[in-house]
Write a protein that holds these residues in place. Structure first.
Motif, PDB file in Angstrom:
ATOM      1  N   ASP A  20       6.273   9.009   6.315  1.00 33.73           N
ATOM      2  CA  ASP A  20       6.463   8.740   7.888  1.00 33.73           C
ATOM      3  C   ASP A  20       5.008   8.125   8.171  1.00 33.73           C
ATOM      4  OD1 ASP A  20       8.480  10.325   8.646  1.00 33.73           O
ATOM      5  OD2 ASP A  20       7.349  12.173   8.664  1.00 33.73           O
ATOM      6  N   LEU A  21       4.160   7.440   7.309  1.00 36.12           N
ATOM      7  CA  LEU A  21       2.959   6.813   7.365  1.00 36.12           C
ATOM      8  C   LEU A  21       3.134   5.430   7.616  1.00 36.12           C
ATOM      9  CD1 LEU A  21       0.712   8.778   5.008  1.00 36.12           C
ATOM     10  CD2 LEU A  21       0.966   9.297   7.319  1.00 36.12           C
ATOM     11  N   LEU A  22       4.191   4.829   7.184  1.00 36.41           N
ATOM     12  CA  LEU A  22       4.248   3.261   7.192  1.00 36.41           C
ATOM     13  C   LEU A  22       4.139   2.603   8.399  1.00 36.41           C
ATOM     14  CD1 LEU A  22       4.756   0.549   5.788  1.00 36.41           C
ATOM     15  CD2 LEU A  22       7.171   1.079   5.960  1.00 36.41           C
ATOM     16  N   PRO A  23       4.724   3.084   9.521  1.00 38.44           N
ATOM     17  CA  PRO A  23       4.816   2.632  10.922  1.00 38.44           C
ATOM     18  C   PRO A  23       3.304   2.721  11.274  1.00 38.44           C
ATOM     19  CG  PRO A  23       6.445   4.040  10.916  1.00 38.44           C
ATOM     20  CD  PRO A  23       5.792   4.278   9.598  1.00 38.44           C
ATOM     21  N   TYR A  24       2.301   3.364  11.121  1.00 37.28           N
ATOM     22  CA  TYR A  24       1.081   3.607  11.597  1.00 37.28           C
ATOM     23  C   TYR A  24       0.169   2.573  10.856  1.00 37.28           C
ATOM     24  CZ  TYR A  24       2.860   8.073  13.598  1.00 37.28           C
ATOM     25  OH  TYR A  24       3.451   8.714  14.322  1.00 37.28           O
ATOM     26  N   LEU A  25       0.479   2.402   9.531  1.00 36.45           N
ATOM     27  CA  LEU A  25      -0.191   1.729   8.754  1.00 36.45           C
ATOM     28  C   LEU A  25       0.121   0.274   9.015  1.00 36.45           C
ATOM     29  CD1 LEU A  25      -2.023   1.865   6.248  1.00 36.45           C
ATOM     30  CD2 LEU A  25      -0.302   1.542   4.577  1.00 36.45           C
ATOM     31  N   VAL A  26       1.220  -0.006   9.368  1.00 34.52           N
ATOM     32  CA  VAL A  26       1.642  -1.465   9.899  1.00 34.52           C
ATOM     33  C   VAL A  26       0.732  -1.687  10.886  1.00 34.52           C
ATOM     34  CG1 VAL A  26       3.567  -3.172  10.649  1.00 34.52           C
ATOM     35  CG2 VAL A  26       3.911  -1.668   8.606  1.00 34.52           C
ATOM     36  N   ALA A  27       0.848  -0.868  12.068  1.00 32.35           N
ATOM     37  CA  ALA A  27       0.372  -1.228  13.273  1.00 32.35           C
ATOM     38  C   ALA A  27      -1.041  -1.453  13.148  1.00 32.35           C
ATOM     39  CB  ALA A  27       0.643   0.173  14.211  1.00 32.35           C
TER      40      ALA A  27
ATOM     41  N   LEU B 133       0.769  -1.139   0.003  1.00 31.65           N
ATOM     42  CA  LEU B 133       0.048   0.005   0.151  1.00 31.65           C
ATOM     43  C   LEU B 133       1.055   1.231  -0.118  1.00 31.65           C
ATOM     44  CD1 LEU B 133      -2.660  -1.056   2.609  1.00 31.65           C
ATOM     45  CD2 LEU B 133      -3.108  -0.808   0.078  1.00 31.65           C
ATOM     46  N   MET B 134       2.088   1.130   0.623  1.00 30.57           N
ATOM     47  CA  MET B 134       2.816   2.483   0.870  1.00 30.57           C
ATOM     48  C   MET B 134       3.415   2.686  -0.535  1.00 30.57           C
ATOM     49  SD  MET B 134       2.769   4.114   3.560  1.00 30.57           S
ATOM     50  CE  MET B 134       3.893   5.040   3.275  1.00 30.57           C
ATOM     51  N   LEU B 135       3.811   1.833  -1.406  1.00 26.72           N
ATOM     52  CA  LEU B 135       4.448   2.043  -2.665  1.00 26.72           C
ATOM     53  C   LEU B 135       3.229   2.869  -3.544  1.00 26.72           C
ATOM     54  CD1 LEU B 135       6.056  -1.473  -3.186  1.00 26.72           C
ATOM     55  CD2 LEU B 135       7.164   0.706  -2.595  1.00 26.72           C
ATOM     56  N   LEU B 136       2.053   2.308  -3.420  1.00 27.06           N
ATOM     57  CA  LEU B 136       0.971   3.178  -4.203  1.00 27.06           C
ATOM     58  C   LEU B 136       0.826   4.323  -3.518  1.00 27.06           C
ATOM     59  CD1 LEU B 136      -0.727   2.959  -6.747  1.00 27.06           C
ATOM     60  CD2 LEU B 136      -2.683   2.023  -4.883  1.00 27.06           C
ATOM     61  N   LEU B 137       0.873   4.707  -2.415  1.00 25.13           N
ATOM     62  CA  LEU B 137       0.445   5.853  -1.624  1.00 25.13           C
ATOM     63  C   LEU B 137       1.720   6.667  -1.826  1.00 25.13           C
ATOM     64  CD1 LEU B 137      -1.400   7.424   0.256  1.00 25.13           C
ATOM     65  CD2 LEU B 137      -0.098   6.428   2.228  1.00 25.13           C
ATOM     66  N   PHE B 138       2.890   6.308  -2.003  1.00 23.25           N
ATOM     67  CA  PHE B 138       3.819   7.299  -2.316  1.00 23.25           C
ATOM     68  C   PHE B 138       3.681   7.897  -3.645  1.00 23.25           C
ATOM     69  CE2 PHE B 138       6.889   5.655   0.722  1.00 23.25           C
ATOM     70  CZ  PHE B 138       7.528   6.596   1.214  1.00 23.25           C
ATOM     71  N   GLY B 139       3.273   7.256  -4.668  1.00 23.87           N
ATOM     72  CA  GLY B 139       3.104   7.658  -6.051  1.00 23.87           C
ATOM     73  C   GLY B 139       2.061   8.555  -5.890  1.00 23.87           C
ATOM     74  N   THR B 140       0.780   8.200  -5.510  1.00 22.91           N
ATOM     75  CA  THR B 140      -0.316   8.791  -5.488  1.00 22.91           C
ATOM     76  C   THR B 140      -0.354  10.052  -4.810  1.00 22.91           C
ATOM     77  OG1 THR B 140      -1.672   6.775  -5.736  1.00 22.91           O
ATOM     78  CG2 THR B 140      -3.116   8.723  -5.141  1.00 22.91           C
ATOM     79  N   LEU B 141       0.098  10.239  -3.493  1.00 18.64           N
ATOM     80  CA  LEU B 141       0.190  11.310  -2.737  1.00 18.64           C
ATOM     81  C   LEU B 141       1.102  12.541  -3.141  1.00 18.64           C
ATOM     82  CD1 LEU B 141      -1.235  12.714  -0.302  1.00 18.64           C
ATOM     83  CD2 LEU B 141       0.386  11.818   1.137  1.00 18.64           C
TER      84      LEU B 141
END
Length: 409
Positions: free
Chosen positions: A277-284, A47-55
């Motif tokens: 900075d969002l990856l730790p929160y997403l994993v949690a 999800l983070m890979l896609l989020l990086f590009g989209t955001l």
């Protein structure tokens, strides 16, 4: 609040797993818990890979709009409305422009961009507060409308549906538009009644009447179409509005002689900084929701609600989307995790997944918004803010359920 919610997910999962093992003899439940942890951690990275590009993409285009002056035009356009809804705020006060920018970012689905602007708006309103520990009427109205989640272009919802393999990511465009309008209207009316605001005002009536006319025309058109045609129209409008908005940004930049490429890069860098900075929160949160589902606790709760719904003689398909609605007032990341998990469990184009996405796009993290926005300015007495915000959330959830049965039922 978020700490207690996250810990609670794991504790409930542990108790449910113990019951499955000791009472039902299911020793494999612990293997499912561990497998869920690893699979959700892997999903978080995807999800983070896609989020990086989209955001970064969207923040880049938004910077072009800001440099071209479109945001300032929007602030001037909405200024007369807010001066009537917030009479204690002087005309031309910086808070009004910041409030408008915040709503614009929320309307475009840019939650992470909206929060910093919203905090600046709350601080500006606090300079007018004669009792700093108690929320003013203007602060409460701002927060409730912010928490009502008026989202006209739910880009992040589209992004997650793309990642999960939806055939048409924008299928939920119109359902979210209708549900979020109901949420915002409920929030505005509830605050207006408590604060005795004069909604019978030419400017306010023009805005509300115009919005109601547009939405009413939409609904009249939709009522005359079949289910297939409604889905096709939602898809067309979602893609057309999204691409058309980007073209408007570029044309405005060209007209104002803005170096659009350099402006885009500057905005994209901001989006990258926000995203990393969002990856730790997403994993949690995804891992917590994963173990809750694997332990059987989530299914048990939904089965109880489904049984009550059946006893009332109602259709039960909406029940599978309720986890998103139940946790959304407490945590956006938890609700997002619930939505993604629903897509994975039932399929991205299933009724529960479509309803979950609509709920996610039409409600807000009420308690998180209260804590962050009021906490940033030291307000301790929030008065009627909680009740009005929760009423807006309830209206959004009920509208989402009704609209999705209309569109996809």
């Amino acid at each position: 609040m978020l700490n207690a919610l996250w810990l609670g997910f794991f504790m409930v999962a542990a108790v449910a797993a113990g019951v499955q093992w000791l009472a039902l003899g299911d020793a494999d439940v612990f293997a499912r818990l561990i497998a869920s942890l690893f699979s959700m951690a892997e999903l978080s990275v995807q999800l983070m890979l896609l989020l990086f590009g989209t955001l970064t993409l969207w923040m880049g285009f938004l910077r072009i709009a800001e440099d071209a002056g479109l945001i300032r035009i929007l602030a001037r356009l909405l200024g007369p409305l807010f001066t009537r809804l917030m009479p204690e705020v002087p005309a031309g006060h910086p808070a009004l422009g910041l409030i408008t920018l915040n709503y614009a970012a929320n309307a475009l689905g840019l939650d992470n961009a909206a929060t910093p602007i919203g905090l600046r708006a709350m601080r500006a309103l606090q300079t007018l507060n004669p009792h700093p520990e108690s929320a003013t009427n203007a602060q409460i109205l701002f927060l409730v409308l912010n928490a009502s989640s008026l989202t006209l272009l739910p880009v992040t919802i589209f992004m997650y549906r793309v990642q999960q393999g939806a055939a048409d990511p924008t299928l939920v465009f119109l359902p979210i538009l209708l549900a979020t309008s109901a949420s915002t209207l409920a929030g505005l009316i509830s605050v207006a009644l408590v604060q005795r605001l004069r909604l019978i005002d030419p400017v306010v009536l023009a805005w509300l009447g115009g919005t109601a006319l547009v939405l009413g025309s939409f609904m009249a058109l939709l009522a005359s179409l079949g289910a297939t045609a409604v889905a096709a129209l939602s898809s067309l409008l979602g893609n057309l509005v999204l691409f058309g908005l980007l073209v408007v940004f570029l044309l405005a930049g060209l007209w104002r002689r803005i170096p659009v490429y350099e402006s885009f890069i500057a905005g994209a860098r901001e989006g990258f900084d926000v995203c990393k900075d969002l990856l730790p929160y997403l994993v949690a949160m995804l891992c917590a929701v994963g173990v809750l589902r694997a332990s059987g606790a989530l299914d048990g709760m939904l089965d109880a609600i489904r049984w009550l719904t059946q006893m009332a003689g109602l259709d039960t398909r909406f029940v599978d989307a309720l986890p998103t609605a139940l946790v959304k007032p407490f945590s956006g990341s938890a609700a997002r995790a619930m939505m993604i998990e629903t897509m994975q469990h039932f399929g991205p184009d299933s009724f529960p997944a479509l309803l979950s996405a609509t709920i996610q796009g039409s409600t807000e993290t009420t308690f998180y918004v209260l804590a962050v926005y009021f906490g940033a300015v030291g307000v301790q007495r929030v008065r009627h803010a909680v009740g009005c915000a929760l009423l807006a959330d309830l209206a959004g959830v009920l509208a989402a359920i009704g609209v999705c049965y209309w569109f996809f039922g």
